[in-house]
Design a protein around this motif. Sequence first.
Motif, PDB file in Angstrom:
ATOM      1  N   ALA A 427       7.234  -5.340  -6.753  1.00 56.04           N
ATOM      2  CA  ALA A 427       7.627  -4.067  -7.360  1.00 56.04           C
ATOM      3  C   ALA A 427       6.477  -3.063  -7.314  1.00 56.04           C
ATOM      4  CB  ALA A 427       8.075  -4.296  -8.799  1.00 56.04           C
ATOM      5  N   ILE A 428       5.263  -3.532  -7.583  1.00 56.08           N
ATOM      6  CA  ILE A 428       4.096  -2.645  -7.526  1.00 56.08           C
ATOM      7  C   ILE A 428       3.892  -2.140  -6.103  1.00 56.08           C
ATOM      8  CG2 ILE A 428       1.571  -2.611  -7.743  1.00 56.08           C
ATOM      9  CD1 ILE A 428       1.922  -4.530 -10.147  1.00 56.08           C
ATOM     10  N   LEU A 429       4.025  -3.040  -5.136  1.00 52.30           N
ATOM     11  CA  LEU A 429       3.872  -2.630  -3.733  1.00 52.30           C
ATOM     12  C   LEU A 429       4.933  -1.617  -3.340  1.00 52.30           C
ATOM     13  CD1 LEU A 429       2.579  -2.902  -0.954  1.00 52.30           C
ATOM     14  CD2 LEU A 429       4.046  -4.889  -0.548  1.00 52.30           C
ATOM     15  N   ARG A 430       6.177  -1.839  -3.743  1.00 51.94           N
ATOM     16  CA  ARG A 430       7.263  -0.918  -3.387  1.00 51.94           C
ATOM     17  C   ARG A 430       6.984   0.482  -3.957  1.00 51.94           C
ATOM     18  NH1 ARG A 430      12.073  -4.261  -2.850  1.00 51.94           N
ATOM     19  NH2 ARG A 430      13.444  -2.472  -3.198  1.00 51.94           N
ATOM     20  N   ALA A 431       6.536   0.539  -5.206  1.00 53.20           N
ATOM     21  CA  ALA A 431       6.269   1.840  -5.834  1.00 53.20           C
ATOM     22  C   ALA A 431       5.130   2.561  -5.125  1.00 53.20           C
ATOM     23  CB  ALA A 431       5.955   1.646  -7.310  1.00 53.20           C
ATOM     24  N   GLU A 434       6.043   3.962  -1.790  1.00 50.93           N
ATOM     25  CA  GLU A 434       6.923   5.127  -1.881  1.00 50.93           C
ATOM     26  C   GLU A 434       6.198   6.392  -2.329  1.00 50.93           C
ATOM     27  OE1 GLU A 434      11.178   6.227  -3.980  1.00 50.93           O
ATOM     28  OE2 GLU A 434      10.824   4.263  -3.107  1.00 50.93           O
ATOM     29  N   ALA A 435       5.008   6.236  -2.930  1.00 47.21           N
ATOM     30  CA  ALA A 435       4.307   7.394  -3.500  1.00 47.21           C
ATOM     31  C   ALA A 435       3.860   8.373  -2.422  1.00 47.21           C
ATOM     32  CB  ALA A 435       3.098   6.918  -4.301  1.00 47.21           C
ATOM     33  N   ARG A 436       3.922   9.676  -2.769  1.00 47.43           N
ATOM     34  CA  ARG A 436       3.477  10.748  -1.898  1.00 47.43           C
ATOM     35  C   ARG A 436       2.348  11.522  -2.573  1.00 47.43           C
ATOM     36  NH1 ARG A 436       9.407  11.521  -1.360  1.00 47.43           N
ATOM     37  NH2 ARG A 436       9.269  13.269  -2.820  1.00 47.43           N
ATOM     38  N   LEU A 473      -2.840  -2.647   1.283  1.00 49.06           N
ATOM     39  CA  LEU A 473      -1.772  -2.851   2.251  1.00 49.06           C
ATOM     40  C   LEU A 473      -1.237  -1.518   2.774  1.00 49.06           C
ATOM     41  CD1 LEU A 473       0.129  -5.804   0.534  1.00 49.06           C
ATOM     42  CD2 LEU A 473      -1.223  -5.897   2.645  1.00 49.06           C
ATOM     43  N   ARG A 474      -1.098  -0.569   1.869  1.00 48.40           N
ATOM     44  CA  ARG A 474      -0.650   0.766   2.293  1.00 48.40           C
ATOM     45  C   ARG A 474      -1.698   1.407   3.214  1.00 48.40           C
ATOM     46  NH1 ARG A 474       2.300   5.616  -0.181  1.00 48.40           N
ATOM     47  NH2 ARG A 474       1.156   7.402   0.650  1.00 48.40           N
ATOM     48  N   ALA A 475      -2.974   1.250   2.810  1.00 51.03           N
ATOM     49  CA  ALA A 475      -4.048   1.864   3.592  1.00 51.03           C
ATOM     50  C   ALA A 475      -4.141   1.259   4.986  1.00 51.03           C
ATOM     51  CB  ALA A 475      -5.379   1.701   2.861  1.00 51.03           C
ATOM     52  N   GLN A 476      -3.932  -0.055   5.085  1.00 55.94           N
ATOM     53  CA  GLN A 476      -3.982  -0.704   6.396  1.00 55.94           C
ATOM     54  C   GLN A 476      -2.930  -0.125   7.338  1.00 55.94           C
ATOM     55  OE1 GLN A 476      -3.595  -4.873   5.572  1.00 55.94           O
ATOM     56  NE2 GLN A 476      -5.544  -4.975   4.480  1.00 55.94           N
ATOM     57  N   GLN A 478      -1.800   2.898   7.135  1.00 57.62           N
ATOM     58  CA  GLN A 478      -2.035   4.327   7.372  1.00 57.62           C
ATOM     59  C   GLN A 478      -3.456   4.628   7.845  1.00 57.62           C
ATOM     60  OE1 GLN A 478      -0.860   6.347   3.779  1.00 57.62           O
ATOM     61  NE2 GLN A 478       1.310   5.939   4.125  1.00 57.62           N
ATOM     62  N   GLY A 479      -4.339   3.581   7.833  1.00 52.38           N
ATOM     63  CA  GLY A 479      -5.685   3.784   8.351  1.00 52.38           C
ATOM     64  C   GLY A 479      -6.679   4.387   7.404  1.00 52.38           C
ATOM     65  N   SER A 480      -6.466   4.249   6.075  1.00 50.46           N
ATOM     66  CA  SER A 480      -7.421   4.736   5.066  1.00 50.46           C
ATOM     67  C   SER A 480      -7.450   3.781   3.903  1.00 50.46           C
ATOM     68  CB  SER A 480      -7.069   6.145   4.593  1.00 50.46           C
ATOM     69  OG  SER A 480      -5.805   6.140   3.957  1.00 50.46           O
ATOM     70  N   GLY A 481      -8.461   3.894   3.046  1.00 53.38           N
ATOM     71  CA  GLY A 481      -8.607   2.954   1.934  1.00 53.38           C
ATOM     72  C   GLY A 481      -8.256   3.555   0.604  1.00 53.38           C
ATOM     73  N   PRO A 482      -8.036   2.714  -0.424  1.00 54.94           N
ATOM     74  CA  PRO A 482      -7.751   3.221  -1.773  1.00 54.94           C
ATOM     75  C   PRO A 482      -8.977   3.887  -2.379  1.00 54.94           C
ATOM     76  CG  PRO A 482      -8.047   0.853  -1.822  1.00 54.94           C
ATOM     77  CD  PRO A 482      -8.047   1.252  -0.385  1.00 54.94           C
ATOM     78  N   ARG A 483      -8.759   4.876  -3.177  1.00 49.87           N
ATOM     79  CA  ARG A 483      -9.848   5.592  -3.835  1.00 49.87           C
ATOM     80  C   ARG A 483      -9.844   5.236  -5.313  1.00 49.87           C
ATOM     81  NH1 ARG A 483      -8.971  11.631  -1.206  1.00 49.87           N
ATOM     82  NH2 ARG A 483      -8.796  10.946   0.980  1.00 49.87           N
ATOM     83  N   GLU A 484     -10.743   4.321  -5.694  1.00 48.22           N
ATOM     84  CA  GLU A 484     -10.774   3.920  -7.108  1.00 48.22           C
ATOM     85  C   GLU A 484     -11.434   5.018  -7.922  1.00 48.22           C
ATOM     86  OE1 GLU A 484     -11.871  -0.092  -8.168  1.00 48.22           O
ATOM     87  OE2 GLU A 484     -12.012  -0.574  -6.056  1.00 48.22           O
ATOM     88  N   GLY A 485     -11.083   5.048  -9.198  1.00 48.93           N
ATOM     89  CA  GLY A 485     -11.710   6.028 -10.071  1.00 48.93           C
ATOM     90  C   GLY A 485     -11.261   5.882 -11.473  1.00 48.93           C
ATOM     91  N   GLY A 486     -12.121   6.247 -12.411  1.00 43.27           N
ATOM     92  CA  GLY A 486     -11.745   6.241 -13.811  1.00 43.27           C
ATOM     93  C   GLY A 486     -11.311   7.608 -14.245  1.00 43.27           C
ATOM     94  N   VAL A 487     -11.038   7.717 -15.533  1.00 41.59           N
ATOM     95  CA  VAL A 487     -10.591   8.986 -16.079  1.00 41.59           C
ATOM     96  C   VAL A 487     -11.736   9.973 -16.066  1.00 41.59           C
ATOM     97  CG1 VAL A 487      -9.720  10.104 -18.138  1.00 41.59           C
ATOM     98  CG2 VAL A 487      -8.912   7.852 -17.544  1.00 41.59           C
TER      99      VAL A 487
END
Length: 487
Positions: A427-431, A434-436, A473-476, A478-487
Amino acid sequence: MTLDALFAPYGLEAPPIPVRGLTLDSREVEAGYVFVAVPGVPLPHRKPLDGHDFIPEALRRGAIAVVGEKALSLPVPYLRVEDGRQALAELARRFYGEPDRALALFGVTGSKGKTTTSFLLHHLLGEAALLSTAGLAFGKERRPPLGHFTTPEAPRVYAFLREAADRGLKEAVLEVSSHALALKRVEGIAYRVGVFVSFYPDDHLDLHGTPEAYFRAKALLVERSELAVLSTRLPHLEALRQRPHLLFGPGGEVWAEELREGEEGLAFTLHTPWGRGEAFLPLLGAYNVENALAALAAALAFGRPLDELLAALATFPGVPGRMEVVQKEPFRVVIDFAHTGKSLEAALKTLRRTTRGRLLLVVGAAGERDPRRREDIGQVAARLADKTFFTEEDHRTEPLEAILEALAEAARREGGVFERVPDREEAILRAILEARPGDTVLLAGKGHEATLERGTLALPWNEREAALKALRLRAQAQGSGPREGGV
């Protein structure tokens, strides 16, 4: 401590053999332990267990003595008491050497906000201990939480206080649930300051039965506190004000005005009997102002200077699983513990204000809990999220499909857009797939919790790692990585 010394106040003669520990869970018994048999808690969804049925297992595991409420003849010393839970707390306090006497204790209760308030108060006090739903701390050393309970059973509470005292800490903050108060997990503890943050009358009725009984359980914290720090929004406030008290919130002695809510946090003007000042709290959600006021009021009443508290507030690192931002751009991913209709509504409304695109939601409802929560969660999700992925959340021994259908039916009546995805990781992967850009994905319900309960199994779980895996998985793709960050 020896067994004869432990049982001495009860007048039961016992051999002077060392006691290594005590517990009400037969699975935790080891050689040298005292096993305390308590009746189970009756709940609408299941027949309660009875600790007396597990005495044979405790003996096989090496219990040197047993405490219980029934007339029994056993091959080890047996202490019969009227109230097993009361005895468990008394024995734990005695076994650990009354560690509460060495500490200034702060208790925090409330239907919502108690975890964040506890973390805030611990941060404001500086070198203190913390026992909370989302983790333990001894000064700056952090540890994972003790299981699923907000407040663990009495032996673990007193063991925590013993360690805090032995480390030389002088203050400890305890997050105290209504369950803990009603079930005597914190019996014998008196608080220098007791904080009552909020009250929602329709919560935890599966245990307490009525809103009145639920409130009475919460109010026990106030009765056991030298000073009560109370929200002006609480019901029955006049009765609570019979104790020495300090009020926070609208019309109180500690209050906020000129709130400015931004993507980085909350700015407001703080008014107190100790002076006024400009405050900044690096948390999302205007409702966190009330939590900050509660923590500030408690720390001010304990003697901490206002200027030091304002400086500390601005450096608050947040609470694991409470509006925790995993990624900011190109779309935001947020983890929150919201697991009731009201808390989910607050989380979604907060995120809507700073979401440029759609609001996507992953949420479930726990099994063996008040089934009314499912309807509330389903309705809120349908009204406030653009799309919801209903999934598992500790369904325990209840059929997962039945829980998902209850959520879906409630959402269907509200005209919501949703999918049912039983596996939470999927479910987390599906959401996330789908995110834009400009969207926010809220992963609600699990927060900081380290297990996912399926049937009788408690499987390892980490919501943040599940989100990061999905982002990878999404980044793989699309060819980019996740951008972690706090508030």
